[in-house]
Motif scaffolding. Structure first.
Motif: not given
Length: 324
Positions: A114-118, A247-252, A294-298, A300-303
């Motif tokens: 879905v996308g990266l958050v933070n 960095s510790i990141w969160h995604g959906v 772009d990581r907020t896009s599906p 970009g997030h997957k890449k």
């Protein structure tokens, strides 16, 4: 037969379109694969509140803790692909394939992104009685005490564990790893001088640094932080560990097969939430940085996650760190 197949395909497309148009017609569930009250749980609850309005629906949070986050992730991977069961997960999405021998899912194959958050920066800190006053002195002290330095972490797969593995790998320094059952007891022993150093999230370290309870040596991002208590800390990259960036990141994430129109709605709501002033304020209070690229896009997030898997896999495997 050909005409029948065409009719069936058209019917399927119509059904998918109707599903997306009505979505959500019931509450969406965010599965958090950790206990309530932790950083990921806090991010998920703040995000649920911020996404509620743009999604025009209710979002509830369900905590499914256990096995380093993999139980909750497995539940979502096997859930109905209708957009009503989503996963909010941190960097474990990328490190679990190397950490767990019997993982019940494949991150890149069993989920829709879905996308990266933070992103949450980290800091390298030491016990208050450590003789080194800055990173240069710490580096020399580590070299002079190879095999004797106690490196604390909050347990297998924790942010502090991962950062510590990369730090040892890039400094080529052997340390005695001391795992704890959580950040709390690890921090207590660091402050008390029972262990020497630790690398952990700003959410856990900023208050201790501000209070002078630990020594701070560097941040793990490639750019210095603007937080008042941390703005004078150098980065490990500028201190000589070129390319050090953790960095510790969160995604959906949604189950594989979730219809694209539904994913589009979820992504649009996510992007709207990431621009919400109150959400940004809450994330900054946690020491987190809301993602805007772009990581907020599906895609970009997957890449990004694929790159993180390739980054952490060799580090974890080289350390011989596994769990069943």
């Amino acid at each position: 037969m050909k005409r029948m197949l065409m009719v069936a395909a058209a019917a399927a497309l119509t059904a998918t379109g109707a599903l997306a148009q009505d979505f959500p017609s019931k509450p969406v569930t965010f599965v958090v694969p950790f206990a309530a009250g932790g950083p990921t749980d806090k991010v998920a609850r703040d995000l649920a509140e911020a996404m509620r309005k743009p999604l025009n629906g209710q979002i509830i949070v369900e905590n499914v803790a256990g096995a380093g986050g993999t139980l909750g992730a497995t539940k979502v991977a096997k859930a109905s692909p209708d957009g009503y069961t989503l996963l909010v997960y941190h960097i474990g999405m990328a490190t679990s394939p190397a950490l767990y021998r019997n993982l019940q899912y494949k991150p890149l194959e069993d989920f829709e992104f879905v996308g990266l958050v933070n992103e949450v920066p980290m800091t390298l800190i030491g016990r208050p009685s450590l003789p080194a006053k800055n990173y240069a002195e710490l580096s020399k002290w580590l070299s002079d005490n190879k095999g004797k330095v106690n490196l604390a972490n909050a347990g297998l797969g924790a942010a502090s564990h991962l950062c510590g593995l990369l730090f040892q790998s890039m400094t080529k320094t052997e340390m005695v790893t001391v795992p704890y059952k959580g950040t709390g007891p690890a921090m207590t022993d660091l402050i008390g001088g029972q262990v020497d150093i630790m690398c952990d999230q700003t959410t856990n370290t900023t208050g201790q640094i501000e209070g002078g309870k630990v020594k701070a040596y560097a941040v793990t991002t490639t750019k210095r932080l603007s937080t008042p208590a941390l703005k004078n800390l150098p980065t490990l990259d500028e201190s000589g560990l070129k390319g050090f960036d953790v960095s510790i990141w969160h995604g959906v994430y949604a189950p594989k097969g979730t219809p694209k129109p539904v994913l589009d709605k979820l992504n649009a709501a996510l992007k709207a939430a990431l621009k919400d002033g109150e959400f940004i304020k809450r994330e900054e209070a946690l020491g987190a940085v809301v993602v805007t690229d772009d990581r907020t896009s599906p895609a970009g997030h997957k890449k990004f996650v694929e790159g993180e898997i390739n980054k952490w896999g060799p580090v974890i495997k080289a350390a011989g760190t596994y769990a069943d």
